[in-house]
Design an enzyme around this catalytic site. Structure first.
Site, PDB file in Angstrom:
ATOM      1  N   GLN A  24      -4.626  -1.504   9.718  1.00 54.45           N
ATOM      2  CA  GLN A  24      -4.432  -2.855   8.938  1.00 54.45           C
ATOM      3  C   GLN A  24      -4.869  -3.916   9.719  1.00 54.45           C
ATOM      4  O   GLN A  24      -4.527  -4.076  11.124  1.00 54.45           O
ATOM      5  CB  GLN A  24      -2.997  -3.250   8.787  1.00 54.45           C
ATOM      6  CG  GLN A  24      -2.757  -4.355   7.980  1.00 54.45           C
ATOM      7  CD  GLN A  24      -3.306  -4.531   6.559  1.00 54.45           C
ATOM      8  OE1 GLN A  24      -3.096  -3.469   5.879  1.00 54.45           O
ATOM      9  NE2 GLN A  24      -3.915  -5.539   6.263  1.00 54.45           N
ATOM     10  N   ASP A  79     -11.151   2.825   4.362  1.00 54.17           N
ATOM     11  CA  ASP A  79     -11.534   1.271   4.064  1.00 54.17           C
ATOM     12  C   ASP A  79     -13.131   1.115   3.853  1.00 54.17           C
ATOM     13  O   ASP A  79     -13.575   0.047   3.610  1.00 54.17           O
ATOM     14  CB  ASP A  79     -11.099   0.486   5.306  1.00 54.17           C
ATOM     15  CG  ASP A  79      -9.902  -0.155   5.061  1.00 54.17           C
ATOM     16  OD1 ASP A  79      -9.357  -0.498   3.869  1.00 54.17           O
ATOM     17  OD2 ASP A  79      -9.092  -0.568   5.947  1.00 54.17           O
ATOM     18  N   LYS A 108       0.909  -1.311   0.168  1.00 48.98           N
ATOM     19  CA  LYS A 108      -0.137  -0.121   0.170  1.00 48.98           C
ATOM     20  C   LYS A 108       0.724   1.286   0.038  1.00 48.98           C
ATOM     21  O   LYS A 108       0.547   2.252  -0.904  1.00 48.98           O
ATOM     22  CB  LYS A 108      -0.990   0.014   1.057  1.00 48.98           C
ATOM     23  CG  LYS A 108      -2.021  -1.177   1.059  1.00 48.98           C
ATOM     24  CD  LYS A 108      -2.586  -1.444   2.514  1.00 48.98           C
ATOM     25  CE  LYS A 108      -3.715  -2.487   2.241  1.00 48.98           C
ATOM     26  NZ  LYS A 108      -4.434  -2.716   3.474  1.00 48.98           N
TER      27      LYS A 108
END
Length: 307
Positions: free
Chosen positions: A101, A124, A57
């Site tokens: 994460q 997200d 990422k």
């Protein structure tokens, strides 16, 4: 000349490269206006897979001109420490996107942490405000994998209106938001799950099949209507012929002759997830710019005198 197999392949790597190029161009324009989109990634613990995901990422962010900020906490960090970091990032106007994460260490409540993220920075798309907004058809930050699936479908089929779509799996991360996005595209949507009766018969009615159930090669040709478009979200590690392989939820070899188009695993949906994360970060930066309060006359005068 392309083989029939190549013609059926939905190339996630190629589409993700297109998305990233679009994002990079828009990031450059926004940066020229004095706003460089910034993504903060929070990693708690030493999970090897999580470290790989975060590294990928960060690399993609750099490639498209997004500033990345890594915050690494030890596995023994408390929930309060994680929440304090999120509060700090929420308050920082130079941070436009926040990604925690997953998975988190077992002693930390994931839901509590995800709910602490400012919905405007929730790249997200997991905060309940964004989840609810998606179900209402509002313009909110959307989970990256379903958004990537929709981009693949639009690039493959164009207009999705009136198509019958079947989503196999009802997870909060993929299945449910996928169904909501398909509904927004005016599809007729069925969601199949572990309690569905005669799922193969129901799936054979579908023009579009999105498999997100987490069971290797569960869906074979007997589940598919001839000409169906198949999006395989599954990523399963199996031992086969003495080595570890990645396979999807769809039996690719069986499904390929029946489907009109299909994503491979790997190289299908996977690359799209990070590409859509970059898109979400750009979107978040744009929205925060448009919602920022205008400077007061006193602030503008102070700025002019300082300059």
């Amino acid at each position: 000349m392309n083989s029939p197999t190549c013609d059926k392949l939905i190339d996630g790597k190629a589409v993700s490269a297109k998305v990233l190029a679009e994002v990079a161009a828009d990031v450059a324009l926004l940066t020229a206006e004095g706003i460089q989109p910034a993504l903060a990634v929070v990693l708690v613990g030493d999970d090897p897979a999580s470290h790989v995901y975060v590294r990928n990422k960060v690399l993609r962010a750099g490639e498209v001109g997004i500033r990345s900020l890594e915050h690494r906490l030890p596995a023994e960090a408390s929930a309060e420490q994680v929440l304090a970091l999120i509060a700090e990032l929420n308050a920082d106007p130079q941070v436009h996107g926040i990604l925690v994460q997953l998975p988190l260490p077992a002693h930390i409540d994931e839901t509590r942490v995800l709910q602490a993220i400012d919905p405007a920075k929730d790249v997200d798309g997991f905060h309940s405000e964004n989840v609810g907004g998606l179900s209402q058809g509002r313009d909110v930050l959307t989970p990256c994998t379903p958004a990537g699936c929709m981009r693949l479908l639009h690039d493959t089929l164009g207009d999705l209106r009136g198509k019958h779509a079947v989503v196999i799996g009802r997870s909060n991360i993929v299945g449910k938001p996928m169904a909501a996005l398909l509904l927004q595209a005016d599809c007729t949507v069925s969601v199949l799950h572990s309690r569905s009766q005669d799922p193969q018969r129901l799936c054979r009615q579908a023009d579009i099949v999105v498999a997100a159930v987490g069971r290797p090669r569960m869906i074979d040709a007997s589940w598919l209507k001839p000409g169906a478009v198949v999006i395989d979200v599954g990523i399963n590690r199996i031992e086969e012929d003495g080595r570890t392989r990645l396979v999807g939820d769809v039996d690719y070899a069986s499904a390929l002759p029946v489907a009109s188009a299909i994503t491979p695993v790997p190289g299908g949906v996977g690359p799209m997830t990070i590409a859509m994360l970059m898109q979400n970060t750009l979107t978040a930066a744009r929205q925060q710019r448009s919602q920022a309060p205008a400077a007061t006359a006193a602030e503008e005068a102070a700025c002019r005198s300082a300059c």
